[in-house]
Design an enzyme around this catalytic site. Structure first.
Site: not given
Ligand code: NDP
Length: 250
Positions: A155, A142
């Site tokens: 975070y 990130s």
């Molecule tokens: P979303 O919230 O859109 O998606 C998160 C994903 O992680 C979902 O598929 C969710 O699936 C899964 N997830 C969350 N918690 C759990 C859990 N306890 N067990 C299993 N699966 C889990 O997030 P993003 O796509 O935005 O983020 C993806 C990555 O990118 C993260 O690591 C985030 O920190 C990173 N990131 C994102 C940025 C942004 O601007 N969006 C910027 C920088 C980094 P489900 O809920 O079905 O379990």
């Protein structure tokens, strides 16, 4: 160079957002993909994977518990018989001031964003060593791997932590032909950032600082992800690749 035919990939947090886009991208490049999340991939994600024509499966697991590590590797072995690629993408954020951040929030975020990814990488690397054909581990970092930000203590700590762990893993695994690198998205329009986007003042301030002039989409991460999972990055170890519209340079 970018062909992933015959490779078996695990992508965590692939039900939606960045993880779903990366899972589809890897499948389009030829990989079989295990998608790991609590909920099933959305219909459009499944449709894109069907169209890609590779094998894929969804493993339902809660990655806020370390028990999910063993079941995830077992699921990959059951479906594909090997692990060549791991993309540690699943992540959560708990927003609020430092003064209000609770121990429970800290522990949930640190476990999901750091502890489980690190030990999932360890388990995947052990399997890669058994296979003796190298491997690729990509940890989603990130801008908060470089900056402190505000209102997301756990975070920022977890994303600094995963960047450091990425470098250590890279150092120790390079001799085994396993590449460990980080991929750091800038501000991307996903569920994770909805609260931020709804905060009009903060949204405007963030947007104004992005040289590209707009937030990214999950698809913007796919090229870099395929690159880091492919032979094209075979001599890259411990690098944190930023796909951020220029944010860190501004
Ligand atoms: P979303 O919230 O859109 O998606 C998160 C994903 O992680 C979902 O598929 C969710 O699936 C899964 N997830 C969350 N918690 C759990 C859990 N306890 N067990 C299993 N699966 C889990 O997030 P993003 O796509 O935005 O983020 C993806 C990555 O990118 C993260 O690591 C985030 O920190 C990173 N990131 C994102 C940025 C942004 O601007 N969006 C910027 C920088 C980094 P489900 O809920 O079905 O379990």
């Amino acid at each position: 160079m970018f062909d992933l035919t015959g490779k078996a990939a695990i992508v965590t947090g692939a039900s939606r957002g960045i993880g779903a886009a990366i899972a589809i991208g890897l499948a389009r490049a030829g990989a079989d993909v295990l998608l790991v999340s609590r909920s099933a991939p959305k219909d459009d994600v499944a449709a894109a994977l069907d169209a890609a024509g590779q094998r894929y499966a969804h493993h339902s697991a809660d990655l806020s518990h370390v028990e999910s590590i063993e079941t995830t590797i077992a699921a990959a072995m059951e479906h594909f018989g090997r692990v060549d690629i791991l993309v540690n993408n699943a992540g959560i954020v708990r927003r609020g001031s430092f003064l209000d951040h609770t121990l429970a929030e800290w522990e949930e975020v640190l476990t999901t964003n750091l502890t489980v990814p690190v030990f999932l990488a360890q388990a995947a690397a052990r399997q890669m060593l058994i296979q003796e054909s190298g491997g690729k581990i990509v940890n989603i970092c990130s801008m908060l791997s470089f900056q402190g930000g505000i209102n997301l203590l756990g975070y920022a700590a977890s994303k600094h932590g995963i960047a450091g762990a990425t470098k250590l893993m890279a150092n120790e695994l390079a001799k085994h032909n396993i590449n460990v690198n980080g991929l750091a998205p800038g501000y991307i329009d996903t569920d994770l950032t909805q609260a931020l986007q709804r905060d009009e003042a903060r949204f405007q301030a963030l947007s104004a600082r992005i040289p590209r002039g707009k937030w990214g989409k999950p698809e913007d991460l796919v090229g870099a992800a395929v690159f880091l999972c492919s032979a094209a990055s075979d001599y890259m170890h411990g690098h944190i690749l930023c796909v951020d519209g220029g944010w860190l340079s501004s």
